[in-house]
Motif scaffolding. Structure first.
Motif, PDB file in Angstrom:
ATOM      1  N   LEU A 137      -0.464 -26.974  35.296  1.00 10.52           N
ATOM      2  CA  LEU A 137      -1.103 -26.261  36.411  1.00 10.52           C
ATOM      3  C   LEU A 137      -1.556 -24.845  35.838  1.00 10.52           C
ATOM      4  O   LEU A 137      -1.308 -24.170  34.934  1.00 10.52           O
ATOM      5  N   THR A 193      -3.970 -25.463  44.186  1.00  4.23           N
ATOM      6  CA  THR A 193      -3.250 -26.019  43.098  1.00  4.23           C
ATOM      7  C   THR A 193      -4.146 -26.554  42.257  1.00  4.23           C
ATOM      8  O   THR A 193      -4.727 -27.539  42.480  1.00  4.23           O
ATOM      9  N   THR A 208      -4.890 -28.389  38.803  1.00  2.00           N
ATOM     10  CA  THR A 208      -3.981 -29.238  37.808  1.00  2.00           C
ATOM     11  C   THR A 208      -4.862 -30.269  36.811  1.00  2.00           C
ATOM     12  O   THR A 208      -6.108 -30.587  37.357  1.00  2.00           O
ATOM     13  N   THR A 228      -4.983 -31.545  50.670  1.00  4.98           N
ATOM     14  CA  THR A 228      -3.799 -31.019  49.597  1.00  4.98           C
ATOM     15  C   THR A 228      -4.050 -29.906  49.132  1.00  4.98           C
ATOM     16  O   THR A 228      -3.155 -29.251  48.383  1.00  4.98           O
ATOM     17  N   SER A 229      -5.380 -29.121  49.264  1.00  5.86           N
ATOM     18  CA  SER A 229      -5.668 -27.989  48.581  1.00  5.86           C
ATOM     19  C   SER A 229      -5.612 -28.106  46.990  1.00  5.86           C
ATOM     20  O   SER A 229      -5.090 -27.150  46.138  1.00  5.86           O
ATOM     21  N   LYS A 230      -5.746 -29.338  46.431  1.00  6.30           N
ATOM     22  CA  LYS A 230      -5.729 -29.631  45.112  1.00  6.30           C
ATOM     23  C   LYS A 230      -6.889 -29.503  44.450  1.00  6.30           C
ATOM     24  O   LYS A 230      -7.821 -30.393  45.032  1.00  6.30           O
ATOM     25  N   TYR A 278      -8.500 -30.892  40.831  1.00  4.25           N
ATOM     26  CA  TYR A 278      -8.177 -31.643  39.313  1.00  4.25           C
ATOM     27  C   TYR A 278      -9.364 -31.232  38.459  1.00  4.25           C
ATOM     28  O   TYR A 278     -10.518 -31.465  38.712  1.00  4.25           O
TER      29      TYR A 278
END
Length: 1840
Positions: A869, A879, A881, A909-911, A913
């Motif tokens: 993270l 987030t 990741t 999901t506000s992620k 990558y």
């Protein structure tokens, strides 16, 4: 004014002291100036006494010494030196409507008011103000002056303003500038400033400001200047000119001038021109000698006796201070002091050619901060010169070198020191930037108006409070206005209580106009503190945008809300609030700040629809009952597109209101219907908020009290393309339909289609893979494409197939790419939605992050599975990741900083990558990718709908996971894995807004999982798919009922289970073209038909009778009478015709199936089993049809087509609707532009797949600078085939080729060869290339001309690259033909201005040398020597010849040796011929002599029509020819006579005939000569084709001879000839033609002309003219009828009512006029009523009942007593027509009205004037008394 003062006292004596005080400052200024002058004079005298050498005459010595001593104190010009009367050279910096801003030497700026241009211009200004109307001849300053022009000015004042700054006022009026000159001082060669004062026939009168001198500029001397300046065809009054005196007459009383740029540029002030210090002018260029070089500058001597100084800012920057004493230089005078006579000069190159302009600086440079500027020199009292980063020099004044005097350190400004500075201005006269080193200036946000943008928050200081608002000073040079509406959130009645002058205020910019230096600000706190987006242009107003605005108007229809930059929109009444508002004007106040949401915007029309309802509130009680009622009133059709606003978010969808129905209709939009993609459905629901607007949503069902909406693009397109079934009866096996999963059961999937039809896909038909659990394959709401397997009418059931193998088009790559493309389009829409809202920081971060972006990250945590993270400033709240694979070989610990590459952003999901792998982060040179190229790629990330892969080039690409809507399930072995290598084919190589390129997985290298199908499954599927078995065979007669009617076939129910089909070709024996055969049948109709074949259920292929499955096929039927009556045997033999039996050229009848937009062809059906296609270009020869083929061909329409070929499958025909296209030479066809090649032309696709080329010379009949600008790829054009040889087709798009009859004048005719080019002709074309041998110039596709460099320009150019710069390939030019060599196919051309009349291709500003005249002289002498030598050779050769040849050669010899210098030059051609064979030459000359018979050499008459008088001369010549060729004996006798005598006689005859010709020519050229024949008129109209007066005279000439038809023909010629822009001229001809038809034609011919005139002109004008014609010819009945027509057609036009009223009154129809007035008032708008009544009353006074007119005036003025204009008209009329009592009554009424004092004063004055003219002493006194009483009453009222 004096009389007014006497008659009307102003109530006090306050004005006089004011006037005195107004004049007071002037003497003070003069004293100051005098003080300055005395000081300078004293110093001058002192210096003069010390340094007088006394070497010359006394006055000269004084003058020189004075100037020379002054050079001891060389310094730049300072503000103290500027005084009234000082002459300066300035450069225009800015031009506005009322003043010129002038850049002066040494960085000063002055202003020239509009009244100080010239006397003639000021006179016209005064005239315009007095008349109150715009004058045509008066041009604005912007039309005449432009930045960069040099002007001579004189200082009129240099007073200090209130803020302590000096404002320099200037004048460029020649009366002031040239006041030192007098008539006797004028000499030729002088360069002066002049201003155009008037335009005459042969030139212009120029005001040079010298009393008693009239200066004249001939028109021909001005032509080159006018062309070069490009400011119109004439010089304008008030235009500034640099004039050179050419000739002085009558002791200077008459002067002839020239403004030719070359003469002005070459002018030099010399001693012979007698310049003195009292009349020396700035701008003069002189030769000077360096006297002394000083650190601050140079002193010079010039014109032998004058001394001047050049300061350090005006030395030549190339030479710096490298001057030596006695060096001779060219210099330009900059200024002359009026008292000290100090002359300042400049050595800068830009000023050394008069008429030039200084170098300018680009606008973006001003305001730039220069980090390091180097000090070049420091001058103690003045400032410093710096060198900037680009090598240019700049100047900083002393006060700008530091914050204040105390902080100034001279040591910091030694040469070479470096400083940070900012460019604050540019001095044009010094060609230097002006700098400031003050840190507050360097750090200032705003330096000029251009730096301020709409919406900026600025700090300012209150300057003044005025009725219109508050003046705010933002910076030293920027002031703004806060309108009174914007002083606070509420309107302030007494703003002075809140704000004081000098207060600091914080404002926001409402509008900024740098061009006009206008800045509008607001002090409304809500607007200043608003964080919402700024709406400053209509294009930004996207639906759903929420922003702040302010109310400017509240009415019963709603509110008008204004934003920034004058953008405004309407909030309709229903959008004001959730509660109904009856009176918006009571709820909303003007100036109130409101928060609004954009509903709809039309930027082109500048329309904006807004709403105050930002979020849905709970509906009040009773509203739930109200809504369904509204709902019942509005019925929405399925498939109708609407815009909706989100009211409420629910778990399973959205509650929305439909905007089209003003938000009264509530509808539901389920989450699963938001998109075709499941992932986007969730994301869109997550992102949408209450109040957001969704455009283009489709109504899916309208049942009960709720409307269900859908936003699936695949479903919407299926409905719009009619690829849907509306009811069960339309469903047929084999159909492919788009729908969505309604429910998922363990035995299969239920699919619903638009219009409510539902079907079941059993488990075995769901997928090509084995289905264990149906829920693994499909989800509710998912978009699918289903194939109909079978139908059960009894149970109304439909069985479907969802297998990809059955439902795909067979092109998986194209299908998967279209899915991916659509997915990313929707993602972009979602991103734009988040951007528009822009409230959340997380949302903004999500929008800014893109795949491929590098981030600076900090490791936050390392998880057990190896993933990491991250955190970072750019990813707050997200987030971030990275999986273990994406760490590569790196080992990282928490807190460590690292770089990461974004792979994918999941907004749901506000992620984010990311990857840390080196191969992805490594910077590689970007390679150019091409579409459809194949690459190996590594899978980096797998999302729900797509995977991110990296190409070998280092770029990221997205590939779709699914190849079809139905492709939803994969076994683990088939799924993509991160790190896996695959092969991808690129489909979209532009990154666009997605951050990635789009690709598809290469099907050739994809590991496709194919499962072997079991036999049991196949049998089960066949059982399900099998149609009803029947026992029918070909030829059987059956009866049935029409079930449904489609465009190309009809479905017939034969019995309960069996369904048959009738094709459109099997309904009628003879099908009318353009008819729709299927429309003859209706659903439910009983038909008798014969079986003619059968179709396979699944494949739709036609089966032979012997086929084992024929009994299970769909029967194909025919109801054609001929086939029903025919026998079964013939039917069996004549089975359906195969395409192989159709031959090329055969005509067939076909039926439109649809127009395929993707493939660009029309799909048709010929018979049930024969299909056909018509390519786009074979559809029609009309470009209108080809532009929109889908609109011109309706489905089911019968067409007649020609077979052009057959397909491989024998079931497809290639057809044409225009026959087999003939591409022969001379034919006209259509084509589509396939390619555009700059400077070459077009490539056009032609019918039949062939291509043709169009040269740029064949694009139009008129060449243009950008010939390809009117064309684009894909445009349909009509073409003329020029040639078709060896498969190469040349085309032409010229109108003269396509429409030879209708085409207008050909401006650039076609040039096929040298035969089409004549010497002296002007031709236009394009530059082809520049070579060492000259410029090659394209005249046509087949012919080029050459332009030698000496014929390109009058300037000598060493570098050929200069030609390439100014003559690039494709440049459009006009050239003159100098010579044509037809044998060698050569054309010599010239571009010289004297040949073409066009400006020079190389600008004068380049300063190039001209070709020397001496070289030309040498060349001329060489040519003459050569000619003499050739003549000598000829003489020696002729002596050897026999007597016979000698006799024939002697007359020729006389021709060869011209005696006069003014010879025409024809002999040159003879001389060239003499180089050939002597015998041939002798024979030629013999024949020439016989033919000519010693005729005059001038052969002008050939090819030209002379007048009748010329025929006499021709007869004389003919008689002479006949006499001379009567017999050989006579000829010998003539020759035997003395030769000298015959020579004289012939010379005398020649002279006599030439005199006669001259007389004839002079008579024809005489301007006063009246035209006497049709030929004369033809010549006149050729010279002035747009003059209607000439055409009308021509018509009158024919009418005098009663040649009516010829007069008509002339009128028609005029209408075709006169330019379409000359509307009035054309209208004149139309009116004349109407008059002609009225007098000599019939009513029918008159009406025909009238109808045409109405089409081509403004209809109202034509109607009015015809009414006048009828009235003048006493055709009152026709006139009245026409007026009635006009009243119906132009009821809103006031002039029509007035014209008809005038007509009626002239006829004496008073009562009719009264009725007409009533009608007019009903028809016209209310604001026109007063004016109309007034005009009717005036007409009544003139032609009708005066009493009624008075009554009209009285009633009007009673209603509108403040209309002073109506009072004035009434007074004028009554003074003219009424009695004195009536007039006095009117005046008495007026002076007792309560009007403004100014208006009352006007009426009192009029009353007094009237009484003085017609009254007595008593009446005059009474008026004065009344005036006094009025004044006293007003003053007492003011006191109270």
């Amino acid at each position: 004014m004096a009389s007014i003062e006497e008659n009307f006292p102003r109530g006090g004596i306050q004005k006089k002291p004011t006037e005195k005080t107004g004049k007071a400052p002037k003497p003070t200024t003069e004293q100051d100036n005098l003080f300055d002058v005395r000081h300078e004079e004293q110093s001058q005298k002192r210096k003069r006494n010390q340094g007088d050498l006394g070497k010359r005459k006394k006055f000269k010595a004084d003058r020189k010494a004075g100037a020379k001593d002054n050079t001891m104190n060389i310094e730049p010009l300072t503000i103290e030196h500027l005084c009234e009367g000082m002459l300066l050279l300035g450069c225009i910096k800015e031009v506005s409507d009322f003043e010129l801003v002038i850049s002066l030497p040494n960085g000063f700026t002055g202003f020239v008011p509009v009244t100080q241009i010239s006397d003639a211009y000021s006179k016209m200004l005064s005239k315009q103000v007095a008349q109150g109307e715009l004058l045509e001849d008066l041009h604005s300053l912007l039309d005449m002056y432009s930045p960069g022009m040099l002007v001579r000015c004189i200082v009129t004042s240099a007073e200090k303003s209130a803020d302590g700054r000096r404002s320099i006022k200037l004048s460029i009026n020649p009366k002031n500038v040239n006041k030192g000159l007098n008539a006797s001082a004028l000499t030729s060669g002088m360069l002066l400033s002049g201003f155009v004062s008037s335009a005459e026939d042969h030139g212009y009168l120029i005001d040079i400001g010298v009393n008693g001198t009239h200066a004249f500029l001939p028109r021909q001397k001005a032509q080159n200047y006018i062309k070069a300046v490009k400011r119109g065809p004439d010089l304008k009054i008030g235009q500034n000119l640099n004039c050179v005196i050419e000739q002085v007459k009558n002791e200077g009383r008459i002067v002839r001038l020239s403004v030719d740029r070359s003469e002005v540029a070459a002018s030099l002030a010399t001693e012979q021109q007698n310049w003195t210090l009292s009349n020396l002018l700035p701008g003069l260029v002189v030769k000077a000698k360096v006297q002394k070089v000083d650190p601050l500058g140079i002193s010079l001597t010039f014109l032998s006796s004058f001394t001047g100084i050049v300061d350090f800012m005006h030395v030549d920057p190339d030479k710096s201070m490298n001057y030596s004493p006695n060096q001779v230089v060219k210099a330009c005078i900059l200024s002359v002091h009026p008292t000290s006579k100090v002359v300042r000069l400049t050595l800068r190159q830009s000023f050394l050619n008069p008429g030039g302009s200084p170098n300018q600086l680009s606008n973006d440079r001003i305001g730039a901060v220069v980090e390091e500027s180097t000090v070049k020199a420091f001058y103690k009292q003045f400032g410093a010169i710096f060198e900037l980063d680009d090598g240019t020099h700049a100047f900083a004044r002393l006060k700008h070198l530091s914050k204040n005097r105390k902080s100034f350190k001279p040591a910091a400004f030694k040469a070479g020191c470096k400083h940070k500075c900012r460019i604050i201005d540019y001095s044009l006269m010094d060609e230097m930037c002006i700098l400031s080193l003050k840190y507050q200036v360097i750090g200032a946000r705003f330096l000029q108006y251009q730096d301020i943008h709409t919406g900026d928050v600025v700090q300012g200081r209150v300057l003044a409070l005025k009725p219109i608002g508050m003046q705010v000073k933002v910076t030293d040079g920027i002031k703004g206005l806060v309108p009174s509406l914007h002083l606070a959130d509420v309107i302030l009645k007494q703003p002075e209580k809140k704000y004081n002058i000098g207060d600091e205020v914080r404002c926001r910019v409402l509008e900024c106009n740098p061009a006009e230096k206008k800045l509008f600000l607001t002090l409304k706190k809500t607007l200043i503190q608003s964080k919402l987006p700024i709406l400053s242009k209509y294009e930004d107003a996207e639906p759903g945008l929420i922003t702040h605005g302010f109310v400017v108007c509240a009415r019963e229809f709603g509110c008008i809300v204004k934003f920034y930059n004058d953008v405004k929109g309407l909030v309709p009444k229903n959008e004001l609030s959730a509660e109904p508002i009856s009176c918006p004007d009571k709820v909303f106040q003007e100036g109130q700040v409101v928060k609004v949401m954009v509903l709809k915007c039309e930027p082109e029309q500048e329309r904006l629809l807004l709403s105050f309802k930002l979020s849905s509130t709970s509906a009040p009680e009773g509203k739930s009952e109200h809504t369904p009622k509204k709902k019942q009133e509005v019925k929405y059709q399925i498939g109708e597109m609407v815009d909706v606003k989100v009211l409420k978010k629910k778990e399973n969808g959205l509650e929305v209101s439909i905007l089209e129905d003003e938000g009264n209709v509530i509808a539901s939009l389920p989450t699963v219907y938001l998109s075709d993609f499941v992932a986007n459905c969730k994301l869109l629901w997550h992102c949408l908020q209450e109040g957001d607007v969704l455009p283009r949503v489709m109504c899916l069902s309208d049942k009960g009290d709720r409307i269900i909406l859908c936003r699936k693009s695949a479903v919407i397109s299926a409905v719009q393309e009619e690829q849907v079934v509306r009811n069960f009866s339309e469903i047929q096996p084999g159909m492919l339909l788009t729908g969505y999963v309604r429910n998922v059961m363990h035995f299969g999937v239920f699919v619903e289609f638009p219009f409510g039809v539902t079907g079941l896909a059993p488990k075995v038909s769901m997928s090509d893979k084995f289905v264990t659990d149906t829920k693994d394959h499909f989800v509710v709401g998912q978009t699918v494409i289903a194939k109909v397997m079978s139908t059960d009418e009894e149970k109304q059931r439909v069985l479907l197939n969802l297998k990809v193998s059955e439902c795909s088009s067979g092109n998986p790559a194209a299908e998967s790419f279209s899915l991916l493309n659509q997915y990313f389009k929707e993602v972009k829409e979602i991103r734009n939605l988040l951007k528009r809202r822009g409230e959340s920081g997380i949302a903004r971060s999500l929008c800014e992050l893109m795949p491929g972006k590098e981030l600076q990250l900090v490791v936050q945590d390392v998880k057990e599975d190896g993933s990491v993270l991250f955190s970072g400033s750019c990813v707050k709240g997200l987030t971030v990741t990275a999986t273990r694979y994406h760490l590569g070989d790196k080992s990282i610990a928490p807190g460590e900083k690292t770089k990461g590459l974004v792979l994918h952003v999941d907004a749901l999901t506000s992620k984010v990558y990311v990857s840390l792998r080196e191969e992805l982060l490594k910077q590689r040179p970007k390679q150019q990718l091409t579409e459809n190229s194949q690459h190996s790629a590594i899978v980096q990330h797998i999302a729900e709908e797509f995977a991110i892969v990296s190409l070998e080039t280092g770029q990221l690409a997205a590939i779709p996971i699914a190849s079809h809507f139905n492709d939803t399930f994969r076994f683990d072995s088939e799924k993509l894995k991160v790190g896996q290598t695959i092969y991808a084919t690129l489909k979209m190589v532009k990154v666009n807004d997605h951050g990635v390129v789009l690709a598809v997985q290469d099907p050739a290298k994809k590991n496709v999982f194919v499962r072997v199908r079991k036999e049991s499954e196949t049998i089960l599927e066949e059982m399900l798919a099998a149609a009803v078995t029947h026992s029918l065979s070909v030829g059987d007669i059956v009866t049935g009922t029409v079930k449904s009617v489609k465009p190309t076939h009809v479905t017939v129910a034969i019995d309960d289970k069996l369904t048959g089909s009738i094709h459109a070709s099997r309904i009628l024996d003879e099908v009318p073209i353009d008819s729709f055969p299927t429309h003859t049948l209706k659903a439910g109709q009983k038909v008798t038909a014969r079986v003619i074949g059968g179709r396979d259920v699944n494949t739709h292929r036609y089966l032979p009778i012997t086929h084992p499955h024929f009994t299970r096929s769909i029967p194909e039927l025919s109801i054609r009478p001929s086939e029903i009556e025919g026998k079964a045997e013939t039917m069996k033999d004549g089975t359906l015709k195969k395409s192989g039996l159709y031959s090329v050229g055969q005509t067939v009848t076909c039926f439109v199936k649809k127009y395929n937009i993707l493939k660009n062809w029309l799909e048709v059906e010929v018979t049930p089993d024969i299909r056909g296609r018509v390519p786009h270009l074979m559809l029609s020869l009309s470009t209108k049809v080809l532009k929109h083929p889908e609109k011109n061909f309706k489905n089911g329409q019968a067409l007649s087509a020609t077979v052009t070929g057959t397909g491989v499958t024998e079931t497809n025909l290639f057809l044409s609707l225009i026959g087999i296209p003939s591409l022969q030479q001379g034919t006209i066809t259509v084509g589509v532009i396939a390619k555009m090649i700059p400077h070459i032309g077009l490539t056009v696709m032609l019918p039949g797949g062939k291509t043709g080329k169009v040269s740029i010379f064949h694009l139009s009949d008129k060449y243009t600078e950008n010939p390809l600008s009117d064309f684009k790829v894909g445009k349909v054009v009509r073409c003329y085939i020029l040639t078709n040889e060896n498969g190469k087709i040349q085309l032409s798009l010229r109108q003269s080729r396509l429409n030879p009859r209708n085409s207008s004048k050909v401006e650039d005719p076609e040039i096929a060869s040298t035969k089409d080019v004549k010497k002296g002709q002007l031709v236009r074309g394009y530059v082809k290339s520049v070579t060492p041998s000259g410029v090659f110039f394209g005249l046509s596709a087949s012919l080029q001309g050459r332009i030698l460099f000496q014929n390109v320009s009058a300037y000598y150019v060493q570098k050929h690259s200069l030609y390439e710069k100014y003559l690039p390939e494709g440049k459009f030019l006009t050239a003159k033909v100098l010579g044509v060599n037809k044998k060698e196919n050569h054309v010599e051309l010239s571009l010289l201005p004297e040949d073409t009349g066009m400006p020079s291709v190389l600008p004068e500003s380049l300063g190039l040398p001209r070709y020397s005249a001496e070289e030309e002289k040498r060349e001329e002498e060489k040519r003459k020597d050569k000619e003499k030598r050739e003549e000598h050779k000829l003489k020696t050769k002729r002596r050897r010849r026999s007597s016979e040849i000698e006799q024939e050669a002697k007359p020729k010899k006389r021709k060869v040796c011209p005696t006069d210098e003014n010879d025409s030059g024809i002999e040159v051609y003879y001389r060239e011929e003499e180089d050939g064979d002597q015998e041939e030459e002798a024979a030629e000359n013999k024949s020439k002599i016989r033919k000519r018979g010693e005729a005059p050499r001038l052969q002008v008459s050939t090819g030209f029509t002379w007048d009748e008088d010329m025929k006499a001369v021709d007869m004389a010549v003919l008689n002479q020819k006949e006499e001379s060729s009567e017999s050989e004996d006579e000829e010998e006798n003539l020759q035997s006579k003395p030769k000298k005598q015959t020579k004289k006689e012939k010379e005398l005859e020649k002279q006599k005939k030439e005199k006669e010709l001259c007389k004839l020519e002079a008579a024809l050229m005489d301007p006063s000569r009246q035209p006497q024949s049709a030929d004369d008129f033809d010549r006149l109209v050729l010279s002035s084709p747009d003059s209607s007066i000439l055409w009308l005279q021509y018509m009158a000439f024919h009418l005098q001879a009663t040649e009516i038809e010829k007069a008509r023909a002339v009128a028609e010629r005029a209408l075709k000839t006169i330019c379409f822009r000359e509307e009035q001229e054309k209208l004149n001809v139309w009116v004349a033609l109407l008059n002609l038809e009225n007098m000599y034609g019939t009513e029918e011919t008159l009406m025909k002309v009238f109808e045409r005139a109405v089409q081509y002109n403004e209809p109202l004008k034509v109607f009015q003219h015809l009414c006048d014609i009828y009235a003048n010819s006493e055709k009152y009945k026709q006139a009245e009828e026409l007026y009635h027509t006009m009243l119906r057609r132009f009821r809103q036009e006031k002039s029509v009512w007035l014209k008809y009223a005038s007509f009626l009154l002239k006829q004496g129809q008073t009562e009719a006029t009264h009725r007409l007035l009533e009608r007019a008032l009903k028809a016209l708008p209310t604001k026109e009523h007063v004016d109309v009544i007034s005009r009717f009353a005036q007409l009544e006074f003139r032609f009708g009942d005066t009493e009624h007119a008075k009554a009209l005036f009285d009633s009007t003025l009673n209603s509108y007593p403040k209309r002073t204009d109506i009072w004035s008209i009434y007074m004028d009329i009554m003074i003219k027509h009424g009695s004195q009592k009536e007039v006095r009554d009117i005046f008495e009424k007026v002076i007792h009205l309560n009007l403004a004092p100014k208006k009352m004063k006007f009426f009192f004055k009029r009353y007094l004037d009237y009484e003085k003219k017609y009254g007595t002493e008593e009446t005059i006194l009474a008026v004065k008394t009344a005036a006094l009483e009025y004044v006293e009453a007003k003053s007492s009222l003011a006191d109270t």
